[in-house]
Each structure stands twice: as structure tokens, then as C-alpha cells.
Design an enzyme around this catalytic site. Structure first.
Site, PDB file in Angstrom:
ATOM      1  N   HIS A   4      -8.640   8.098  -5.430  1.00 58.42           N
ATOM      2  CA  HIS A   4      -7.273   8.099  -5.987  1.00 58.42           C
ATOM      3  C   HIS A   4      -7.270   7.945  -7.511  1.00 58.42           C
ATOM      4  CE1 HIS A   4      -5.611   6.642  -1.797  1.00 58.42           C
ATOM      5  NE2 HIS A   4      -6.388   7.710  -1.726  1.00 58.42           N
ATOM      6  N   GLU A  18      -0.858  12.282   4.661  1.00 57.27           N
ATOM      7  CA  GLU A  18      -1.369  10.951   5.049  1.00 57.27           C
ATOM      8  C   GLU A  18      -1.149   9.961   3.927  1.00 57.27           C
ATOM      9  OE1 GLU A  18      -4.279   7.641   5.282  1.00 57.27           O
ATOM     10  OE2 GLU A  18      -4.117   9.144   3.718  1.00 57.27           O
ATOM     11  N   ASP A  78      -4.029  16.524   2.826  1.00 55.53           N
ATOM     12  CA  ASP A  78      -3.480  16.235   1.493  1.00 55.53           C
ATOM     13  C   ASP A  78      -4.360  15.282   0.696  1.00 55.53           C
ATOM     14  OD1 ASP A  78      -2.690  14.171   3.394  1.00 55.53           O
ATOM     15  OD2 ASP A  78      -1.481  13.321   1.766  1.00 55.53           O
ATOM     16  N   HIS A 136      -7.383  14.366   6.937  1.00 52.55           N
ATOM     17  CA  HIS A 136      -6.087  14.822   6.428  1.00 52.55           C
ATOM     18  C   HIS A 136      -6.240  15.866   5.330  1.00 52.55           C
ATOM     19  CE1 HIS A 136      -6.113  12.041   2.860  1.00 52.55           C
ATOM     20  NE2 HIS A 136      -6.698  11.196   3.680  1.00 52.55           N
TER      21      HIS A 136
HETATM   22 ZN   LIG Z   1      -7.680   9.436   2.994  1.00 48.96          ZN
END
Ligand SMILES: [Zn+2]
Length: 477
Positions: free
Chosen positions: A451, A143, A76, A74
Site C-alpha cells: 500500500h 477488497e 483490485d 483479489h
Molecule cells: Zn490484499
């Protein structure tokens, strides 16, 4: 910055991609970059309004008859930064750092999840010395905020029925299945009437919560259900009517707090019962959720109280709605097979609205829970609406792609890969639903603390994953 790192082609594309801001909902420039890359190399490509991009490279000599391979990731990333970081991730590229062992970004997330997939894809499309079948590189958008790109992706340009997803962060773990899911929104009609009594606020707070897919098996408390237990106790101790009851922020998160405002005939009884329940929960959750807290306070009225019947029906829902792990997998040890999570609870003037997120590796068990929740809600005079239904990616007992990946991994590393399945949703699930008979697997290099601004991509692991990928393609004849 990364020019010394190997494989050069991968880190070169990774660095170029990281210079373009590409947080979720901000993927236009990233998609344009990939389109320009394809144009410059005269590669067949597709880009849609959602910023999904597909780039196709013909088979190299000798591979013309081989089955095409889809490589997928993905575009993003999750944008997060340290409090002292002054970057604007809407407009600024990342500042990459490396010590030769890891790559990270100064003050922000790195977006190795899933920029490394973009880098692998571009490096393969760009190479002229690597043998491979027809390559179909699929890069989706958004995503991280619910697989929005994959949901609307037009798969008609794709001929491949083998898909290698590069959105895993644990080298040596091959993901081979995921749960499907659906959101059940239960609405129960309410009637209201005046009731003489004191207004009290009751709350359950301090819970750890977590993602309702990955963390549902940790035994953590669900704030709404714990509040429901408290209210049921109070109801037997004194005459009580609900004014409002609410909690939770996201349908896919275990709620960490919930509150109710009630009208009660005897406030002193509430305070005592809440304190006793606080002690009970602290014992019950001393391992899984040690900071749970139950409190009761006098407060101003929040709404006209519900009548006795409506109060009963709401409390019945909170007492009886199934929640948490329902079944564990007998095929893959440690995998939650079927679960649900009451994630959002809101009170409106004339209705109570409760959203539960149902997940299962089996469509049939998802259906079973939808039926159970519907049955209960209908008994309480309400109705259920289903939204966001997505199919499970069911484990294939027979998967030629998994066999090949396992063989190459074993030869290169001298170890067996771990074959895993997850209880969360991944794009492979959506894509399996769109491409019948798809054989897919998900892997990727080690990335720590995704993240978060501490995110780190392991350089050696990236090199090993590149070797695995290129060898799997070479053997895909
Ligand atoms: Zn991912």
C-alpha cells in the site's frame, strides 16, 4: 522487463496484468482481461456486475475423483504514488522494475497485493504440465475498500470446499482465522437551549491512530475518549454545556484527533484544566502515543448549546462506552480476540451519532459487545443501528488443507510454518460465511511495504510459494 525472472510463467502473467490499470473501483478492464483469457482457452467462467471473476479448469488425468480446490485472490490494488510521480493510475499501467532480487514499480504501489494471486491463478490455468484436481480460480473486486466484491459474490458455480487464499504477504505464515465484525451506530437525541457563557474549543490531537483491527492492541489513545475524559473534568470545574463534539474519519481507524466546542461559565478554569490534562496524558502515553496534545482556545459559537441533561448524557456515553481490547486469545498467543473502536463521532442539531466497530473471533462475544453498547445507549435515551455485519472465520482445530500445506512447507523449507490468525477482516471470513464447511487457509510470498510506493515483491519467495502451491495441488488426490 521481468522476462529473466523465474518462475517465468508467473512473472509473465504478473507483468501482463500490471499493464492494466486496476485500482479499487476501476477493475472492469482487469476483469475483462481475465474473461478474455478464459474465452481463449475455452475455460468455464463467470463474471458479474461487480467485476468478480471465476474461472474453472477441469481436473487433469488421474485427478477426476479428487476434491476440487479453490484458489482465491483479489483483482483490485491500492493506488499510491510518490509526490514526483506523474502517472495517472486510473488510466496508466505500472512501470515495473527489478534487480533480480525484488520487483517494484517506478513511483507507485506495485499491487503485488494482490496481483501476485492473479498471476499464480492465470499461470496454473494456463499450464498444461501441472497435475491438479478441478481448479476454481476466484478473483474478487474491491477488497481493499471493504471486500465489496466478495460480499456480493455468487458462489453457486463453486464445487470446492477447500480454499487457498493468496492475499498474505508473509511467506511461512499461514493465516487460519480472522475476526468477524459489525458496526454499531449509536444515536442519542439532543435538546438545545441558550446558555450564557464564553465559547471555547477543546481539542485532542497528535495521536498515531492506525487500523482498528491490526493496531487495537498497541495501547494507542482514542482521541474521542480522551476528549471525553477532559470534558468530564471540566464539567466538575465549571458550569458547562456542549455545543458540538466530533472526531474521527473512518469507522475502522483509531481516531487521531477530536474537538468540542462548549459554552463555559468560567473560561480561565478551562484553560488551566486543559493544560493539566495535557501534562497527564503526555505522561500516561509517553510510550504508546508520545505526541498527544490537548489544547483550549476561545472561539466563536458553533451551535446553540445542548441543555444540561443532553450534555450529561453525551459525556456519560464518552465516559462509559467500552473501547479497545476486551479479550485476548488463549489459543493463539498474541491474537486479540475481541475489541471495539469508537471511530466516528458527529453532532447533529438534534442528535449525537457515535459509530463503534466491534470485532471478535467469536460470534458470541461480538453479540455480547453489541448488547453492552445497546444497553448503554438505550439508558441514555438513544438507539443503536447495526450495519456491515460479517461473520468470523473461526479457526478449525481440524483442517486437512492446513495439514497438507504444513507437510509440504516443512519438506520444502525444512521449517515449521507459523499458524496465525488475525483480528482484521479478510475475504476468507466472508467466503466461509457463504460456503458452509469451507476449509481455508491464506498464504503468499513476501511483499514489503504494501500500500506504499515502496512496495517490493521478493522474487525467490515468489518462486518458493509457486513450488508450494503446485506441490499441494499435485498431492490433492
Ligand atoms: Zn490484499
Amino acid at each position: 522487463m521481468l522476462e529473466k525472472l523465474e518462475p517465468k510463467c508467473v512473472f509473465n502473467w504478473f507483468e501482463k496484468f500490471c499493464a492494466i490499470p486496476h485500482g479499487s473501483r476501476n477493475t472492469k478492464a482487469a476483469a475483462d482481461f481475465v474473461v478474455r483469457f478464459a474465452e481463449e482457452r475455452r475455460l468455464e467462467h463467470y463474471c458479474d456486475a461487480a467485476d468478480n471473476v471465476i474461472v474453472i479448469k477441469p481436473a487433469t488425468a488421474g485427478y477426476e475423483g479428487a476434491e476440487p480446490v479453490i484458489l482465491q485472490g483479489h483483482l483490485d490494488m491500492v493506488c499510491a504514488q510518490t509526490p514526483s510521480c506523474t502517472k495517472n493510475l486510473e488510466t496508466d499501467g505500472l512501470t515495473l522494475r527489478t534487480d533480480g532480487k525484488n520487483v517494484w514499480a517506478d513511483g507507485t504501489t506495485l499491487g503485488g497485493d494482490d496481483g501476485i494471486a492473479v498471476a499464480f491463478g492465470l499461470a496454473l490455468l494456463d499450464a498444461d504440465d501441472l497435475p491438479h484436481p478441478r481448479l476454481e480460480v476466484v478473483l474478487t473486486s474491491d477488497e481493499e475498500i471493504g471486500m465489496l466484491g466478495a460480499a456480493v459474490l455468487d458462489v453457486s458455480p463453486l464445487q470446492g470446499r477447500k480454499l487457498l487464499n493468496l492475499d498474505s504477504e508473509d511467506e511461512g505464515v499461514f493465516t487460519t482465522g480472522c475476526a468477524g465484525g459489525v458496526m454499531a451506530v449509536c444515536r442519542i437525541p439532543l435538546r438545545r437551549e441558550p446558555f450564557s457563557g464564553e465559547s471555547w474549543e477543546l481539542s485532542v490531537t497528535g495521536l498515531l491512530g492506525g487500523h482498528s483491527g491490526e493496531m487495537i492492541d498497541r495501547g494507542r489513545g482514542n482521541a474521542m475518549l480522551l476528549l471525553g475524559r477532559l470534558l468530564r473534568k471540566l464539567e466538575t470545574a465549571t458550569a458547562l454545556r456542549l455545543q458540538i463534539v466530533e472526531g474521527g474519519e473512518k469507522d475502522n481507524a483509531i481516531p487521531v484527533s477530536a474537538r468540542a466546542v462548549v459554552s463555559a461559565a468560567d473560561g480561565a478554569v478551562l484553560e488551566k484544566a486543559a493544560a493539566a490534562f495535557d501534562a497527564e496524558l503526555k505522561a500516561e502515553y509517553r510510550i504508546a502515543d508520545p505526541d498527544v496534545q490537548v489544547a483550549a482556545h476561545r472561539c466563536d459559537a458553533a451551535a446553540v448549546p445542548m441543555d444540561e441533561d443532553s450534555t450529561r448524557r453525551v459525556l456519560c456515553l464518552l465516559a462509559c462506552i467500552p473501547n479497545g481490547v476486551q479479550e485476548r486469545s488463549m489459543e493463539i498467543p498474541g491474537l486479540t480476540q475481541t475489541s471495539l473502536n469508537l471511530g466516528i463521532l458527529r453532532t447533529e442539531e438534534t442528535a449525537l451519532c457515535a459509530t463503534t466497530c466491534i470485532r471478535s473471533s467469536f460470534a458470541s462475544q461480538k453479540e455480547m459487545l453489541v448488547d453492552r453498547v445497546s444497553c448503554l445507549t438505550e439508558q441514555l435515551g438513544g438507539s443503536v443501528e447495526l450495519t456491515g455485519d460479517y461473520p468470523a472465520w473461526e479457526f478449525r482445530p481440524d483442517s486437512p488443507l492446513r495439514t497438507l500445506m504444513t507437510e509440504v512447507y516443512r519438506e520444502q523449507s525444512g521449517r515449521e510454518p507459523e499458524i496465525a490468525a488475525i483480528h482484521g477482516g479478510v475475504e476468507c471470513g466472508l467466503l466461509s460465511g457463504k460456503i458452509p464447511g469451507l476449509d481455508c487457509i491464506s498464504c503468499g510470498p513476501d511483499i514489503a511495504d504494501v500500500h506504499t510506493p515502496q512496495e517490493k515483491l521478493d522474487v525467490e519467495s515468489t518462486a518458493r510459494t509457486w513450488r508450494l502451491l503446485t506441490e499441494v495441488l499435485r498431492r490433492s488426490k
